[in-house]
Design a protein around this motif. Structure first.
Motif, PDB file in Angstrom:
ATOM      1  N   THR A 207     -15.262  44.068  32.065  1.00  0.00           N
ATOM      2  CA  THR A 207     -14.184  43.109  31.867  1.00  0.00           C
ATOM      3  C   THR A 207     -13.706  43.167  30.426  1.00  0.00           C
ATOM      4  N   PRO A 208     -12.387  43.376  30.193  1.00  0.00           N
ATOM      5  CA  PRO A 208     -11.894  43.415  28.819  1.00  0.00           C
ATOM      6  C   PRO A 208     -12.159  42.097  28.108  1.00  0.00           C
ATOM      7  N   THR A 209     -12.393  42.174  26.803  1.00  0.00           N
ATOM      8  CA  THR A 209     -12.595  40.954  26.032  1.00  0.00           C
ATOM      9  C   THR A 209     -11.285  40.198  25.923  1.00  0.00           C
ATOM     10  N   PRO A 210     -11.341  38.870  25.727  1.00  0.00           N
ATOM     11  CA  PRO A 210     -10.110  38.099  25.557  1.00  0.00           C
ATOM     12  C   PRO A 210      -9.246  38.608  24.413  1.00  0.00           C
ATOM     13  N   TYR A 211      -9.901  39.101  23.344  1.00  0.00           N
ATOM     14  CA  TYR A 211      -9.121  39.596  22.203  1.00  0.00           C
ATOM     15  C   TYR A 211      -8.273  40.792  22.601  1.00  0.00           C
ATOM     16  N   GLN A 212      -8.830  41.708  23.389  1.00  0.00           N
ATOM     17  CA  GLN A 212      -8.062  42.858  23.841  1.00  0.00           C
ATOM     18  C   GLN A 212      -6.902  42.428  24.724  1.00  0.00           C
ATOM     19  N   VAL A 213      -7.152  41.507  25.623  1.00  0.00           N
ATOM     20  CA  VAL A 213      -6.086  41.029  26.492  1.00  0.00           C
ATOM     21  C   VAL A 213      -4.998  40.356  25.669  1.00  0.00           C
ATOM     22  N   THR A 214      -5.412  39.533  24.700  1.00  0.00           N
ATOM     23  CA  THR A 214      -4.454  38.852  23.838  1.00  0.00           C
ATOM     24  C   THR A 214      -3.600  39.854  23.085  1.00  0.00           C
ATOM     25  N   ASP A 215      -4.222  40.896  22.538  1.00  0.00           N
ATOM     26  CA  ASP A 215      -3.470  41.916  21.811  1.00  0.00           C
ATOM     27  C   ASP A 215      -2.369  42.508  22.672  1.00  0.00           C
TER      28      ASP A 215
ATOM     29  N   ALA B 128      21.672  48.205  12.562  1.00  0.00           N
ATOM     30  CA  ALA B 128      21.208  46.846  12.297  1.00  0.00           C
ATOM     31  C   ALA B 128      20.112  46.506  13.305  1.00  0.00           C
ATOM     32  N   LEU B 129      18.993  45.970  12.814  1.00  0.00           N
ATOM     33  CA  LEU B 129      17.823  45.703  13.648  1.00  0.00           C
ATOM     34  C   LEU B 129      17.280  44.309  13.369  1.00  0.00           C
ATOM     35  N   THR B 130      16.533  43.783  14.315  1.00  0.00           N
ATOM     36  CA  THR B 130      15.658  42.641  14.061  1.00  0.00           C
ATOM     37  C   THR B 130      14.226  43.144  14.157  1.00  0.00           C
ATOM     38  N   VAL B 131      13.376  42.729  13.208  1.00  0.00           N
ATOM     39  CA  VAL B 131      12.070  43.372  13.054  1.00  0.00           C
ATOM     40  C   VAL B 131      10.975  42.333  12.838  1.00  0.00           C
ATOM     41  N   VAL B 132       9.839  42.536  13.514  1.00  0.00           N
ATOM     42  CA  VAL B 132       8.649  41.710  13.337  1.00  0.00           C
ATOM     43  C   VAL B 132       7.421  42.617  13.377  1.00  0.00           C
ATOM     44  N   ALA B 133       6.453  42.324  12.518  1.00  0.00           N
ATOM     45  CA  ALA B 133       5.158  43.003  12.575  1.00  0.00           C
ATOM     46  C   ALA B 133       4.049  41.966  12.443  1.00  0.00           C
ATOM     47  N   LEU B 134       2.951  42.205  13.138  1.00  0.00           N
ATOM     48  CA  LEU B 134       1.770  41.340  13.075  1.00  0.00           C
ATOM     49  C   LEU B 134       0.556  42.169  12.674  1.00  0.00           C
ATOM     50  N   ALA B 135      -0.330  41.536  11.928  1.00  0.00           N
ATOM     51  CA  ALA B 135      -1.624  42.147  11.610  1.00  0.00           C
ATOM     52  C   ALA B 135      -2.655  41.034  11.536  1.00  0.00           C
ATOM     53  N   GLU B 136      -3.912  41.420  11.659  1.00  0.00           N
ATOM     54  CA  GLU B 136      -4.969  40.439  11.471  1.00  0.00           C
ATOM     55  C   GLU B 136      -4.866  39.840  10.068  1.00  0.00           C
TER      56      GLU B 136
ATOM     57  N   ASN C 279      -0.937  41.300  25.363  1.00  0.00           N
ATOM     58  CA  ASN C 279       0.109  40.332  25.649  1.00  0.00           C
ATOM     59  C   ASN C 279       0.997  40.097  24.436  1.00  0.00           C
ATOM     60  N   LEU C 280       0.396  40.093  23.252  1.00  0.00           N
ATOM     61  CA  LEU C 280       1.164  39.842  22.044  1.00  0.00           C
ATOM     62  C   LEU C 280       2.244  40.893  21.819  1.00  0.00           C
ATOM     63  N   ALA C 281       1.964  42.128  22.177  1.00  0.00           N
ATOM     64  CA  ALA C 281       2.960  43.178  21.999  1.00  0.00           C
ATOM     65  C   ALA C 281       4.240  42.840  22.747  1.00  0.00           C
ATOM     66  N   LEU C 282       4.119  42.357  23.973  1.00  0.00           N
ATOM     67  CA  LEU C 282       5.302  41.998  24.747  1.00  0.00           C
ATOM     68  C   LEU C 282       5.902  40.685  24.264  1.00  0.00           C
TER      69      LEU C 282
ATOM     70  N   PHE D 267       9.252  32.094  18.084  1.00  0.00           N
ATOM     71  CA  PHE D 267       7.854  32.122  17.665  1.00  0.00           C
ATOM     72  C   PHE D 267       7.064  30.934  18.205  1.00  0.00           C
ATOM     73  N   ASP D 268       7.743  29.833  18.537  1.00  0.00           N
ATOM     74  CA  ASP D 268       7.045  28.654  19.047  1.00  0.00           C
ATOM     75  C   ASP D 268       6.343  28.920  20.374  1.00  0.00           C
ATOM     76  N   THR D 269       6.715  30.008  21.046  1.00  0.00           N
ATOM     77  CA  THR D 269       6.116  30.321  22.348  1.00  0.00           C
ATOM     78  C   THR D 269       5.019  31.374  22.254  1.00  0.00           C
ATOM     79  N   VAL D 270       4.767  31.911  21.059  1.00  0.00           N
ATOM     80  CA  VAL D 270       3.831  33.031  20.901  1.00  0.00           C
ATOM     81  C   VAL D 270       2.433  32.486  20.618  1.00  0.00           C
ATOM     82  N   ALA D 271       1.427  33.007  21.341  1.00  0.00           N
ATOM     83  CA  ALA D 271       0.057  32.489  21.279  1.00  0.00           C
ATOM     84  C   ALA D 271      -0.695  33.019  20.072  1.00  0.00           C
ATOM     85  N   ILE D 272      -0.269  32.599  18.881  1.00  0.00           N
ATOM     86  CA  ILE D 272      -0.940  32.977  17.643  1.00  0.00           C
ATOM     87  C   ILE D 272      -0.961  31.770  16.708  1.00  0.00           C
TER      88      ILE D 272
END
Length: 328
Positions: free
Chosen positions: A4-12, A109-117, A14-17, A54-59
């Motif tokens: 079973t994948p860890t919750p962190y892997q599943v969260t990662d 012209a782009l809209t851009v977001v990046a996430l890291a630990e 989902n976060l991409a989408l 961003f208010d809907t993103v689980a972070i």
């Protein structure tokens, strides 16, 4: 035996989408101002839409690259906390990379977001950064920020088994880059010039289906962090160095990165490290992504989402009925 994948892997995953939804929201909002000659209004629309999405993103996110200091920006300012709760993440955003491009209806012209630990992005003040970027599958340190244009082109041509005349160097069309342009052309290399938008250029240098072989020159340091996040995801190479105009900028860089030499040459992982997620959505069509279009009542978006851990690139086409979007 079932693993079973860890919750962190599943969260990662989902976060991409979830990130795609954030950049889509900003791109659609900015597109209402495309070609209207009002860059501030376009940027403001993108900022507001991105912040709401961003208010809907689980972070539990903290903006480390944003629209400026708290007293300079009403939202998405450095230090602002966003998200609906979840893992602690650092966030780098450019709600509209290429405000002039959007205002004038020019490409890229782009809209851009990046996430890291948390703690894995360079905290860069709003100053310039020298940058050099090449793609993956090349010898380590094949180019160097401190080497001459000529030495870098020779080394890159050898590594790619190309004639220098077949190389394409990309840089921003600025007076400060006249020497780079002249020396590259004197070597026989081709040069493509950008009016704005060096995040897209850095990505282009790393993708096989683009003509760009190397990106070189100075641009915004915040954009450099976003570029580094993307380069990490496609396993390219990048170096950078912050450029200071006065002592106050040096002091600010020291405050943002305690204990580090602010003038040091930065390797890719000095700028963006750990597991990185990146998303960009096209506002106007360009070499990387198509722009926002309308068809039969649908709004169509084109996005790129990447993750450094897996090395996966996904090009996402979204068809949206915005009458159902509660955050609009």
């Amino acid at each position: 035996m079932t693993v079973t994948p860890t919750p962190y892997q599943v969260t990662d995953r989902n976060l991409a989408l979830e990130l795609v939804r954030v950049t889509e929201a900003a791109a659609v909002a900015a597109s209402a101002w495309t070609g209207r000659g009002k860059k501030n209004e376009a940027d403001g629309a993108a900022v507001e839409a991105m912040r709401r999405a961003f208010d809907t993103v689980a972070i539990n996110g903290t903006v480390v690259i944003g629209e400026g200091e708290m007293d300079e920006a009403p939202m998405l300012f450095i230090g602002e906390h966003v998200g609906a709760g979840g893992p602690a993440m650092d966030i780098a955003v450019d709600p509209l990379e290429g405000t002039n491009l959007c205002a004038k209806n020019l490409p890229n012209a782009l809209t851009v977001v990046a996430l890291a630990e948390e703690g894995h992005f360079l905290h860069a003040p709003d100053i310039y950064m020298d940058k050099i970027v090449v793609g993956p599958d090349l010898p380590e340190n094949v180019v160097d920020l401190d080497a001459s244009v000529e030495a870098n082109l020779k080394a890159l041509a050898k590594a790619k088994d190309k004639d220098i005349r077949d190389l394409m160097l990309c840089t921003l069309d600025r007076p400060r880059h006249e020497e780079i342009i002249g020396r590259a052309r004197a070597m026989g290399a081709r040069v493509t010039l950008l009016s704005d938008g060096d995040v897209a250029a850095a990505i282009a240098a790393c993708l096989e289906n683009n003509e760009v072989d190397i990106y070189l020159g100075s641009g915004g340091a915040p954009e450099g962090v976003l570029a580094a996040a993307a380069v990490r995801c496609v396993h390219g190479q990048m170096q950078g160095r912050l450029l200071f105009e006065d002592e106050s900028q040096i002091t600010r860089a020291k405050e943002m990165n305690p204990g580090a030499d602010p003038s040091r040459k930065l390797d890719l992982t000095d700028i963006a490290s750990g597991d990185v997620l990146f998303s960009a959505t096209g506002v106007t069509g360009g070499t990387l992504l198509r722009g926002i279009t309308q068809s039969n009542g649908w709004t169509i978006t084109h996005s790129l989402v990447m993750r450094s851990k897996s090395g996966t690139l996904r090009f996402v086409e979204g068809h949206h009925d915005y009458s159902t979007k509660t955050w609009r």
